[in-house]
Design an enzyme around this catalytic site. Structure first.
Site, short mmCIF file in Angstrom:
data_model
loop_
_atom_site.label_atom_id
_atom_site.label_comp_id
_atom_site.label_asym_id
_atom_site.label_seq_id
_atom_site.Cartn_x
_atom_site.Cartn_y
_atom_site.Cartn_z
N ARG A 6 -6.73 -4.18 -13.80
CA ARG A 6 -7.90 -3.31 -13.71
C ARG A 6 -8.11 -2.68 -15.09
NH1 ARG A 6 -8.52 2.67 -11.80
NH2 ARG A 6 -10.77 2.78 -12.04
N GLU A 36 -5.12 3.54 -8.59
CA GLU A 36 -4.26 4.18 -9.59
C GLU A 36 -3.18 4.95 -8.86
OE1 GLU A 36 -5.99 6.79 -12.54
OE2 GLU A 36 -7.62 5.38 -12.93
N HIS A 41 -15.44 4.41 -17.09
CA HIS A 41 -14.26 5.28 -17.04
C HIS A 41 -14.48 6.38 -18.08
CE1 HIS A 41 -9.83 5.24 -15.62
NE2 HIS A 41 -10.00 6.38 -16.28
N GLU A 79 -13.49 7.87 -10.77
CA GLU A 79 -13.32 9.32 -10.56
C GLU A 79 -14.51 10.16 -11.02
OE1 GLU A 79 -9.55 10.71 -12.03
OE2 GLU A 79 -8.41 9.19 -10.94
N ASN A 99 -7.59 6.58 -6.19
CA ASN A 99 -6.61 6.96 -7.21
C ASN A 99 -5.84 8.15 -6.67
OD1 ASN A 99 -8.00 5.08 -8.70
ND2 ASN A 99 -8.80 6.50 -10.22
N TYR A 125 -2.49 10.75 -6.94
CA TYR A 125 -1.34 11.29 -7.66
C TYR A 125 -0.60 12.36 -6.86
CZ TYR A 125 -3.06 8.61 -11.57
OH TYR A 125 -3.46 7.56 -12.36
C1 FCB Z 1 -6.65 9.64 -13.70
C2 FCB Z 1 -7.50 8.86 -14.70
C3 FCB Z 1 -6.70 8.02 -15.67
C4 FCB Z 1 -5.45 8.73 -16.11
C5 FCB Z 1 -4.66 9.24 -14.93
C6 FCB Z 1 -3.37 9.91 -15.28
O1 FCB Z 1 -7.35 10.76 -13.31
O2 FCB Z 1 -8.41 8.02 -14.02
O3 FCB Z 1 -7.54 7.66 -16.73
O4 FCB Z 1 -5.79 9.77 -16.96
O5 FCB Z 1 -5.45 10.12 -14.19
#
Ligand code: FCB
Length: 449
Positions: free
Chosen positions: A75, A359, A119, A164, A289, A291
């Site tokens: 990607r 992500e 992006h 995002e 995405n 985290y």
């Molecule tokens: C996300 C982004 C990516 C990177 C990660 C850690 O928000 O899409 O570009 O910065 O976080």
């Protein structure tokens, strides 16, 4: 991978400005990230993406490395201002050629290209004309998407419109932490609408039976810090701005009324209901995405603080609470179970929609050992735990189709400059040497099982 559904996609992700460098080569025009990174005090240590990982020249080596790890999908994002140096008007064939070479190199190595059209690197002339606060930008995005997909349709079949849009709107125009660095309060919701409209128009322009088109969002489970009415209301507001403001228009064809009320934007949005059918047109998949989740409490004083730069207009004083979970170097709590919670929530809104984790990954302060190895056990554990959560999600019947690690290479982490390393491959920025970290070696072994 015996424990995952047949055809499950394993990939790694990158983004143009974070890895490419070569910002003034072969006709590329400036983007808002060039301008922002060159503005004093915006980026940690005054770093820029001028060179980054030099991926523009080293893409072939990098794609071979990705393939060698056992990954079969890449990607990457396309820089709008390489394709259209002024954002609109004249196309730059050299820019399109670069992405054709990237896609062809993927295919030669048994890797499926997944291209993200945006992006965060808006061509600077479009920002000068109002950026995402004006409707015209959505239409220019549609044109750029159509040109790019048209030129690469034989080699790229998987497309993401935006990455995002929450960040583009609320970091770009809300708290100013990202380019273009503006602090526009509730007007940042106009950016949300124009980004989503841009997605819808691009989708209309490029979706066909031959390809698959989606969007990558960064939704996050939001928990209330307590059962108190005030904390629950604070969590509702945070969830509204982070999640429902994007998922509801895309998947349900409506904006969340409570968010528009809280932000004082209901009248403005009422004029654009006509755009909702475009925004909510069917897509082929949703990229998630993920985290970390958020736990939110109400402030002691007033929740609204108009004029304060913030990512939560109308609720500027929301409090993020530390629940005691371990954290990565970003300060993000580690909570793999919340990935499952998130996938379930989205699946309830759109039961048939295929989902990808587009992500997921972690930053840690890696060190190169005396033997040249990079022992990053914490990153490996983070990846293992989240991949396991993905496996469980698929096993319980959620339509999870793939998982992309953020990220292949250590790179330019936006306002953090080069001070945060997320790669499974270490980059020595002085020499551009790539070294697979122990987490990358583990991944290779895992994928070969
Ligand atoms: C996300 C982004 C990516 C990177 C990660 C850690 O928000 O899409 O570009 O910065 O976080």
């Amino acid at each position: 991978m015996k424990d995952f559904p047949e055809g499950f996609v394993w990939g790694a992700a990158t983004a143009a400005y974070q890895v490419e460098g070569a910002v003034a080569e072969d006709g590329r025009g400036p983007s808002i990230w060039d301008t922002f990174a060159h503005t004093p005090r915006r980026i940690a240590d005054g770093e820029t993406g001028d060179v980054a990982d030099d991926h523009y020249h080293r893409y072939a080596e990098d794609i071979r490395l990705l393939a060698d790890l056992g990954l079969t999908a890449y990607r990457f994002s396309i820089s709008w201002s390489r394709v259209l140096p002024s954002g609109a008007g004249k196309t730059n064939p050299a820019g399109l050629d670069f992405y054709r070479r990237v896609a062809e190199t993927c295919l030669e190595n048994g890797v499926t290209p997944y291209a993200t059209l945006y992006h965060w690197d808006l061509p600077q002339p479009l920002e000068d004309a109002g950026g995402w606060l004006v409707r015209d930008t959505a239409e220019r995005f549609r044109d750029y998407a159509a040109i790019t997909q048209g030129a690469l349709s034989d080699v790229v079949k998987h497309w993401m419109t935006l990455n995002e849009p929450w960040c583009s709107a609320f970091l770009g125009y809300g708290n100013g932490e990202h380019a273009p660095g503006r602090t526009e309060g509730a007007d940042s919701l106009k950016a949300v609408h124009h980004l989503l409209l841009g997605h819808g128009l691009a989708l209309q322009a490029i979706r066909s039976p031959e390809n698959s088109v989606g969007i990558a969002l960064n939704p996050a489970p939001v928990y209330a810090a307590s059962e108190s009415e005030a904390d629950r209301d604070a969590a509702r507001r945070a969830d509204g701005l982070r999640n429902r403001m994007f998922l509801d228009p895309l998947l349900l064809g409506k904006y969340p009324g409570d968010v528009l009320e809280d932000t004082g934007m209901a009248d403005w949005f009422a004029r654009y209901d006509v755009d909702l059918p475009v925004i909510s047109a069917p897509m082929d998949f949703l990229g998630v995405n993920y985290y970390c989740p958020q736990t939110i409490a109400a402030p002691d004083g007033p929740i609204a603080d108009p004029g304060k730069a913030s990512t939560t207009p109308g609720s500027e004083n929301l409090v993020a609470v530390d629940t005691g979970l371990d954290r990565t170097q970003m300060g993000w709590p580690i909570d793999p179970d919340s990935l499952k919670t998130l996938l379930r929530t989205i699946n309830e809104l759109a039961p048939e929609l295929p989902l990808y984790v587009t992500e997921n990954g972690a930053a840690y302060p890696d060190e190169v050992g005396p033997d040249g190895r990079i022992e990053d056990a914490e990153r490996q554990r983070y990846l293992e735990q989240h991949i396991e959560a993905g496996r469980q999600a698929a096993a319980e019947g959620l339509p999870l189709k793939g998982y992309f690690i953020w990220t292949l290479l250590d790179n330019f982490e936006w306002s953090y400059g080069f001070s945060r390393r997320f790669g499974i491959v270490h980059v020595d920025y002085a020499t551009q040497t790539r070294t697979v970290k122990e987490s990358g070696r583990w991944l290779k072994e895992f994928l070969s099982r």
